[in-house]
Structures are given as structure tokens and as C-alpha cells.
Design an enzyme around this catalytic site. Structure first.
Site, PDB file in Angstrom:
ATOM      1  N   GLU A 253       0.832  -1.206   0.000  1.00 19.55           N
ATOM      2  CA  GLU A 253       0.000   0.000   0.000  1.00 19.55           C
ATOM      3  C   GLU A 253       0.868   1.259   0.000  1.00 19.55           C
ATOM      4  OE1 GLU A 253      -2.782  -0.599  -0.994  1.00 19.55           O
ATOM      5  OE2 GLU A 253      -4.267  -0.839   0.577  1.00 19.55           O
TER       6      GLU A 253
ATOM      7  N   THR B  84      -5.188   6.731  -5.531  1.00 19.22           N
ATOM      8  CA  THR B  84      -5.268   6.904  -4.081  1.00 19.22           C
ATOM      9  C   THR B  84      -4.397   8.063  -3.613  1.00 19.22           C
ATOM     10  OG1 THR B  84      -5.687   4.541  -3.808  1.00 19.22           O
ATOM     11  CG2 THR B  84      -4.997   5.761  -1.860  1.00 19.22           C
TER      12      THR B  84
END
Length: 330
Positions: A151, A203
Site C-alpha cells: 500500500e 489513491t
């Protein structure tokens, strides 16, 4: 099974010996999509879905390296340190003695930038598959810790609200990532309808536009919604779940990036959905429903809106996946 140089019995609870490898040298896993935030739970709540899934093949190597292969030609970074599946495995093998490595072949079915946990699926699928080949040498919490490095590659920030449900299944609450503290939440039998407008919201970009400070009154309302949503899940109280799916901090900012968002949310609730909102950082939108008929009616509303807008889209009607990443072949 053919003897392999890394087949050394691990002493219980000790990391200074190699894990026993007796499940073969190749494993296939399904790595599921996830919905992060669950509207009000920014970075702390996540939910695992039955569909869609990435298919991943993880092969054990007898040298300390990571190889990344994109099975369908999708333009994935092949440098392990820059790949969301590779970076977690680099961290994993750094905690293993001896010469153990992995080759990862990724069949990418969850589109990057979709908001339904594409990077988390790659990261979680890689570490779960690798751990399976090593007889579950690491705990689930260890796997989350490794997978968060994926991530970080994707967004520049370690967060676990997609990773944790992908590995644990169901709904998870991340109380803290320093230290890591993951709390599984009982998941009601709900249907999930998702529309993915065919635009990309990265993101990292979606984080950049967020306010760095919030009003105290907004924070108080958000805390109340998060607590009530968790209580609603635990109590299987659908009305409480519905009225707690409210975000007064993140959604008002991010929703401007998603064409048709306000109309989708309003008309889906009119069609019977309990509520919903942005999935992760978007552009996907999710709605929860009490039964399949309502979920399909909600899907039809989503289709009508995006057909009228003239924007391509994909829809999914699915349920909450209680198991997370699944081994399908060894």
C-alpha cells in the site's frame, strides 16, 4: 514430494530457522476486492468482497529474490520494490534466514485505481500464498504488516483498511497501525452493489485533496457514526447501519471527483439500499442492501444513471466474503 533445499523444520516460535515446506512449490490463490473506509471509517474500517478477484500464482524459489510476472500483459512494475505484490515479499524474505524467494504471476482482474482494493489484493494475495508455501510460518498480523508495504508503494502511505479484510475476511476495524491492532467485526449477511465508473482516481491524488484539519463538531459527528456503525454490525441492526453510513469529513471533498455520485447515492437509497458511499478513494461507489432483489434493483439504478451520463462503467452484485484470500490449488 521431491526434496527441496529449503525443507528444514522450523522450531516452534523461532524465526532463526527455516520453515518446513511440505505443500508443494506452487500455489494459486484468489485475492478478493475490498471496500475501505465504509463511508465514515476513513483508514480504520474495511470489508472483504466475494467478487471480483485477482488470480495469483506464487512459486517458491531457492534463492533470495523476488520475480514479478504480469500474466495478461497488464503494465505492472516488474521491479519488486515498486510492485504492490513484490514490496511485501521483499520485507517477508528479509525476515527469513537462508535462501528463500518467490516468483509471483499476477492475473489482474481488479483494475488499479478502481477504489476496490486492487493494490491490497496484490499485496495480500502474495503474502498469503507465500506463507502457505511455508506452512503458515507467519501470523495473519505479520502478513498484514508485510502487505502494508504494498500500500505504501501504491499511495505513499501505509494503511490497512483494505489489507486487513483481504487477509482476515469479513469486516475489520484497524484500531492502530503503530502498533498494529486489528479487530475482526461480525459481518451481517448483506448484499453489496458496486458501480465502477470507468475513470481512474489514484489513491495518492485522492489523499492530496483532503483537508489536514477538521472542525471539532465534524469530528464528534464522525466518531459517533463510526461507533454506531460498528455497533450496528455487531447487533445486526440494519436501521442503525443505514443511518450511520454518513461521512461529514472525507466524502464531501472526494465526491467531486466522481461524476453522478450524489444522484447515485440518493436514488439507490430510494430503491431500498441501506446506504453506502465512496469505496476507498473512488471512483467506485458501493451500496449495502438487505437482500439480493434490492441489490439488483440498486444495480439497475446505477446503470440507468451512468447510461444517461454517457460514461462507461462496470457493476458487481456480491456479498461479504468471510474468509479473505483463498487458496484454490497447491
Amino acid at each position: 514430494m521431491t526434496e527441496h533445499p529449503n525443507e528444514i523444520q522450523a522450531q516452534s516460535g523461532k524465526r532463526n530457522s527455516l520453515p518446513l515446506v511440505d505443500r508443494g512449490l506452487l500455489v494459486k490463490v484468489l485475492a478478493p476486492a475490498t471496500v475501505a473506509n465504509l463511508v465514515c471509517g476513513f483508514d480504520v474500517l474495511g470489508m472483504c468482497l466475494h467478487e471480483p478477484n485477482d488470480l495469483m500464482e506464487i512459486r517458491l524459489l531457492d534463492e533470495k529474490k523476488i520475480i514479478i510476472i504480469s500474466a495478461d500483459g497488464y503494465p505492472l512494475p516488474l521491479d519488486p520494490a515498486q510492485n504492490t505484490a513484490g514490496a511485501p515479499l521483499v520485507e517477508m524474505i528479509n525476515e527469513l534466514p537462508g535462501n528463500i524467494g518467490f516468483e509471483v504471476t499476477i492475473h489482474k482482474k481488479i483494475k488499479p485505481g478502481s477504489g476496490i482494493g486492487s493494490s491490497a489484493a496484490s499485496a495480500a494475495g502474495a503474502v498469503v500464498g507465500a506463507n502457505y508455501l511455508m506452512n503458515d510460518f507467519f501470523s495473519k498480523q505479520d502478513l498484514v504488516r508485510f502487505a502494508m508495504f504494498g500500500e505504501k508503494v501504491a499511495s505513499g502511505v501505509k494503511h490497512a483498511d483494505n489489507i486487513a479484510p483481504c487477509i482476515y475476511g469479513g469486516i475489520t476495524l484497524i484500531r492502530s497501525i503503530h502498533p498494529l491492532d486489528i479487530i475482526p467485526i461480525p459481518a451481517p449477511e448483506l448484499y453489496v452493489t458496486i458501480v465502477h465508473p470507468q475513470i481512474e482516481v489514484r489513491t495518492s491524488d485522492a489523499r492530496q485533496i483532503l483537508r489536514k484539519e477538521v472542525l471539532l463538531k465534524d469530528a464528534i459527528r464522525q466518531w459517533g457514526n463510526i461507533a454506531a456503525l460498528v455497533a450496528g454490525f455487531i447487533q445486526n441492526n440494519l436501521l442503525l447501519i443505514g443511518r450511520s453510513l454518513e461521512d461529514v469529513i472525507i466524502e464531501p471533498v472526494r465526491s467531486i471527483l466522481i461524476p453522478g455520485f450524489d444522484e447515485v447515492k440518493l436514488k439507490c437509497k430510494e430503491a431500498g439500499a441501506l446506504g453506502g458511499g465512496i469505496s476507498g478513494s473512488g471512483p467506485s461507489i458501493f451500496m449495502l442492501s438487505k437482500d439480493e432483489l434490492t441489490a439488483i434493483a440498486v444495480e439497475n439504478v446505477m446503470k440507468e444513471i451512468y447510461n444517461h451520463i454517457g460514461l462507461d462503467y462496470h457493476t458487481y452484485v456480491t456479498t461479504i466474503n468471510q474468509t479473505g484470500v483463498t487458496v484454490i490449488n497447491n
